[in-house]
Design a protein around this motif. Structure first.
Motif, short mmCIF file in Angstrom:
data_model
loop_
_atom_site.label_atom_id
_atom_site.label_comp_id
_atom_site.label_asym_id
_atom_site.label_seq_id
_atom_site.Cartn_x
_atom_site.Cartn_y
_atom_site.Cartn_z
N GLU A 27 0.83 -1.30 -0.16
CA GLU A 27 -0.03 0.04 0.00
C GLU A 27 0.76 1.30 0.00
O GLU A 27 0.59 2.18 -0.63
CB GLU A 27 -0.82 -0.10 1.32
N LEU A 28 1.97 1.15 0.93
CA LEU A 28 2.86 2.42 0.96
C LEU A 28 3.54 2.55 -0.53
O LEU A 28 3.67 3.46 -1.07
CB LEU A 28 3.84 2.31 1.85
N ARG A 31 1.33 4.56 -3.05
CA ARG A 31 1.26 5.90 -2.90
C ARG A 31 2.54 6.65 -3.42
O ARG A 31 2.38 7.73 -3.85
CB ARG A 31 1.08 6.17 -1.35
N GLU A 246 3.91 9.56 4.22
CA GLU A 246 3.13 8.68 3.50
C GLU A 246 2.70 7.48 4.36
O GLU A 246 1.59 7.07 4.19
CB GLU A 246 3.87 8.37 2.01
N ALA A 249 0.02 8.67 6.47
CA ALA A 249 -1.44 8.56 5.71
C ALA A 249 -1.79 7.12 5.54
O ALA A 249 -3.36 6.71 5.59
CB ALA A 249 -1.15 9.02 4.11
N VAL A 250 -1.16 6.14 5.41
CA VAL A 250 -1.49 4.65 5.24
C VAL A 250 -2.07 4.10 6.70
O VAL A 250 -3.05 3.56 6.48
CB VAL A 250 -0.40 3.67 4.93
N ARG A 257 -3.65 13.36 0.30
CA ARG A 257 -3.32 12.09 -0.68
C ARG A 257 -2.09 12.70 -1.42
O ARG A 257 -1.63 14.02 -1.63
CB ARG A 257 -4.45 12.26 -1.69
N ALA A 258 -1.05 11.77 -1.82
CA ALA A 258 0.12 12.06 -2.74
C ALA A 258 -0.40 12.68 -3.87
O ALA A 258 -1.18 12.34 -4.57
CB ALA A 258 0.79 10.63 -2.85
N ARG A 260 -0.34 13.69 -7.80
CA ARG A 260 -0.36 13.13 -8.83
C ARG A 260 0.48 13.84 -9.78
O ARG A 260 0.47 15.06 -9.69
CB ARG A 260 -1.51 12.88 -9.55
#
Length: 267
Positions: A27-28, A31, A246, A249-250, A257-258, A260
């Motif tokens: 998951e990390l 991101r 990050e 955040a997880v 959010r990271a 884009r």
């Protein structure tokens, strides 16, 4: 990351390249990566931008490299400036050692020149013996070779101390920061004494630089337990790490959010 911070990180990345890392945690890793038209891209741990291509390294998140960014990066610039200043002192002191040894070995010829020329100049009405520089030279000529050797040894030891400070500061070692603070503080009373004898721009500038360096290192690096000491300093550095943000955040911390990548930002 604020624009004020990003400028420092972007300059570092422009010089050294982006620092990307793929954590083993799925998951990390998601991101920190994105697919683009030209392939995968990974976020730089230093500047936060996306760089196209495979990551430089990978492994558990806890083994990710600790990156200089934010306040730590700005501090590194100042500390390495201090390291360069110590290198400059090392060179000057080395020249001083060479000069003292040359003077020691040439005292007889210099004395003969002084004994020959000073009376001639005085007879011509040029009383150079009244100049402070000439008086200092005459006093130096009365010193024994052994004493001049001790002066050279003292200057050499001081030069090596400055070199050790420069190495420790440039490599960002904590022992180098402690050494710089202790060594500089030891000489501050001597500099105050020199100021008491007479104010000169050189001595004032040297005292201000040394005092500022000691204060900056103590405060910014939290030495000797100041402002929480090493534990607080390390915690602050970890808090600035992109991977730590990050990971928070997880875990559900209130982190956005990271970002884009833009069409022209994946590089």
């Amino acid at each position: 990351m604020s624009p004020r911070w990003s400028a420092w990180e972007l300059r570092a990345c422009a010089r050294h390249g982006h620092l990307t890392y793929r954590p083993d945690e799925t998951e990390l890793a998601a991101r920190l990566s994105v697919s683009t038209a030209v392939g995968e891209a990974w976020r730089c741990l230093r500047c936060g931008d996306f760089a196209v291509g495979p990551p430089r390294s990978s492994g558990p998140a806890e083994d990710a490299p600790l990156v200089l960014r934010g306040a730590a990066l700005r501090q590194a610039v100042v500390i390495r400036f201090l390291a360069v200043e110590r290198d400059f002192r090392f060179v000057l002191l080395g020249l001083g050692v060479w000069g003292v040894l040359q003077f020691r070995d040439s005292r007889q010829s210099i004395q003969a020149t002084v004994d020959r020329d000073l009376p001639l100049l005085s007879a011509m009405g040029i009383h150079v013996e009244q100049l402070a520089l000439v008086r200092d030279l005459q006093n130096a000529l009365t010193e024994s070779p052994g004493r001049l050797t001790l002066v050279a040894v003292g200057l050499a030891a001081y030069a090596l101390l400055e070199l050790a400070e420069a190495v420790g500061l440039w490599t960002m070692k904590r022992w180098g920061e402690y050494l710089a603070v202790v060594a500089t503080s030891v000489f501050l009373p001597w500099e105050i004494r020199e100021l008491a004898r007479g104010l000169t721009a050189f001595h004032i500038g040297l005292f201000v630089v040394n005092l500022a360096a000691v204060g900056y290192l103590l405060w910014s690096k939290r030495l000797f337990g100041l402002r929480g000491g090493r534990a607080a300093y390390d915690a602050g550095r970890r808090g600035e790490q992109l991977l730590e943000v990050e990971a928070g955040a997880v875990r559900g911390a209130p982190v956005g959010r990271a970002p884009r990548p833009q069409a022209d930002a994946a590089r």
